[in-house]
Write an enzyme that holds these catalytic residues in place. Structure first.
Site, PDB file in Angstrom:
ATOM      1  N   GLU A   1      16.716 -14.167   6.028  1.00  0.00           N
ATOM      2  CA  GLU A   1      15.989 -13.373   7.020  1.00  0.00           C
ATOM      3  C   GLU A   1      15.310 -12.263   6.260  1.00  0.00           C
ATOM      4  O   GLU A   1      15.963 -11.401   5.665  1.00  0.00           O
ATOM      5  CB  GLU A   1      16.930 -12.843   8.097  1.00  0.00           C
ATOM      6  CG  GLU A   1      16.186 -12.371   9.336  1.00  0.00           C
ATOM      7  CD  GLU A   1      16.186 -10.874   9.466  1.00  0.00           C
ATOM      8  OE1 GLU A   1      15.297 -10.237   8.848  1.00  0.00           O
ATOM      9  OE2 GLU A   1      17.041 -10.347  10.169  1.00  0.00           O
TER      10      GLU A   1
ATOM     11  N   CYS B   1      13.325  -4.493   9.401  1.00  0.00           N
ATOM     12  CA  CYS B   1      12.598  -5.765   9.410  1.00  0.00           C
ATOM     13  C   CYS B   1      11.873  -6.003  10.723  1.00  0.00           C
ATOM     14  O   CYS B   1      10.895  -6.757  10.772  1.00  0.00           O
ATOM     15  CB  CYS B   1      13.550  -6.918   9.107  1.00  0.00           C
ATOM     16  SG  CYS B   1      14.903  -7.087  10.290  1.00  0.00           S
TER      17      CYS B   1
END
Length: 496
Positions: free
Chosen positions: A262, A296
């Site tokens: 990720e 993120c």
């Protein structure tokens, strides 16, 4: 572990292998530096190649007993760890470590610490998903029993920017699924991640089930490559930059090992002309600037229909005016430094490059003070610019005006970073019709990109934002036990 001091009186973070804390086998260490002050705030043991092998082998030895342990036992260890995370003693240590290691503001400290126990309890509840299945075999009279079983040793690399939730995700989810773990923390935050490991230790996690191998920045490339290549490692997980993620995924691919990554996000927020501009602006300031944009899921691209452009700019300026920037030791500071001066220089470079290509900076001075960059509002960012393509990981609100809804959707989808998105409209039909056309792991309707739903995992749809999700499906194998009927016949061979 977290209470150990080095010779200069600063905190020392140890390795944790086979249930025991200890220094590195070669006594190597590295300093941990506060990005705002530039001062050394701690030291950490730096694992050697032998330490890494020992950690993997300890995890492998512990796997059979851990995988076969009653689900209730695995659940209860995590629940007890959650209780420890809720204790004032642990929270005080974690608060100090976050502020010293990552220059965290009070808001970011709270964001990490307060949801921690609940998140860990949610993971403990995943035991209810570890169920099998049964159905008739294609062979007459036979039965098929499908079980969910752990992979084995999982190598998990944890980043610095959200150490509490991301350690929960990268360590606790593999554990509840019956795997054992070798954890490599960021060199920027070994103490806070070590405190998470300490909670599992205090909760009674059996020796070898979880191993912790901090390592210096210089040694990391070689050691990470070594761990991935180890034949006893069955799966690799990584959360971090797309640059490093590509390297790790390629290394895992060389050995045909599954890899869950990720990475960054270039999250779009689409503002349609009928949006509630005041609510949208507040959300964008939160989603784009919290933790100085070092998340993120941060809002990286604001795509707005022209009728809403000027009202949105005015609202964004209003809601950024009160932000206090600088020293994180001041409780009133809302934005602190970036995690390195190099990161700050990268952010300034992206702004300058966009300016040179025609974008207009309408808030901010396109400079840095050490590792501190003030919030910037820049209009006219478009495809082809580096600021459009690359994750800034900084406090930038980048605006792109559009005329039509179709153009907004096309630009929202013009990125390899597909982690999350946001859509603002007061029309319920548009919310679902337009939202369904935006290619992202999740689309938040009238809410910030900075949002993750418990149980859904967080991942993009592929490309540089990542592959896979942190859930039961990703950390277990479906294995079949096929019970054949007695006295089967094999007519093709004349056996009846």
């Amino acid at each position: 572990m977290a209470d150990t001091l080095s010779n200069d009186g600063l905190p020392f973070t140890s390795l944790y292998i086979n249930g025991a804390y200890r220094p590195a086998s070669m006594n190597a260490t590295f300093p941990v530096i506060n990005s705002y002050t530039g001062r050394i705030v701690g030291h950490s043991a730096s694992a050697s190649p032998a330490d890494c092998v020992e950690a993997v082998e300890a995890a492998h030895r512990a796997f059979p007993a851990w995988e076969s342990a009653p689900l209730a036992f695995r659940r209860d260890v995590l629940l007890k760890a959650a209780d420890i995370l809720e204790s004032e003693d642990w929270k005080n240590k974690a608060r100090k470590a976050l502020k010293e290691e990552t220059s965290s503001t009070e808001g970011w400290v709270s964001f990490n610490i307060l949801p921690g126990p609940g998140a860990l309890r949610n993971v403990a509840g995943m035991v209810n998903e570890l169920k099998g299945d049964t159905f008739p075999s294609v062979n007459p009279g036979g039965k098929v029993f499908v079980q969910r079983r752990g992979h084995g040793v999982v190598f998990s690399v944890i980043p610095w920017n959200g150490p509490v939730p991301l350690t929960t995700r990268g360590v606790a989810i593999p554990l509840i699924c019956g795997n054992t773990v070798v954890c490599r923390p960021s060199e920027y935050s070994p103490r806070i991640i070590g405190l998470m490991i300490d909670a599992y230790h205090q909760a009674g996690l059996p020796p070898g089930v979880l191993n912790f191998v901090p390592m210096s920045r210089e040694d990391s490339p070689t050691l990470i490559q070594q761990i991935i290549a180890h034949p006893l490692v069955r799966k690799v997980t990584f959360t971090g930059s797309d640059r490093v993620g590509r390297i790790i995924a390629a290394e895992a691919g060389r050995h045909l090992k599954p890899c869950l990554v990720e990475l960054g996000g270039k999250s779009p927020a689409v503002i349609l002309e009928d949006a509630d501009i005041e609510d949208a602006a507040r959300s964008l300031v939160y989603g784009g600037l919290f933790n100085s944009g070092q998340i993120c899921m941060s809002t990286e691209r604001i795509i707005v229909q022209r009728p809403a452009l000027e009202p949105l700019i005015a609202a964004l300026k209003k809601h950024t005016a009160h932000l206090k920037i600088g020293d994180p030791s001041d409780p009133s500071t809302l934005l602190s430094s970036l995690f390195t001066e190099g990161s700050a220089e990268n952010v300034v470079g992206l702004l300058k490059s966009a300016q040179e290509q025609g974008a207009e900076v309408i808030l901010g001075d396109v400079t840095r003070e050490g590792s501190v960059v003030r919030p910037h509002l820049i209009v006219g960012v478009r495809p082809g610019m580096e600021l459009w393509k690359r994750e800034s990981f900084g406090p930038i609100l980048a605006i792109t005006p559009v005329d039509t809804v179709d153009e907004a959707v096309e630009l929202a989808n013009d990125s390899d970073y597909t982690l999350v998105a946001s859509l603002w409209t007061t029309n319920v039909y548009n919310a679902f019709e337009v939202g369904g056309r935006i290619r992202a792991g999740s689309v938040n309707i009238n809410g910030p990109t900075m949002n993750s739903e418990a149980g859904e995992g967080q991942a993009g749809l592929g490309g540089t934002s990542g592959y896979g999700k942190f859930n039961v499906e990703s950390f277990t194998d479906r294995r079949s036990l096929i019970l054949h009927a007695e006295h089967r016949s094999y007519p093709f061979m004349g056996l009846t």
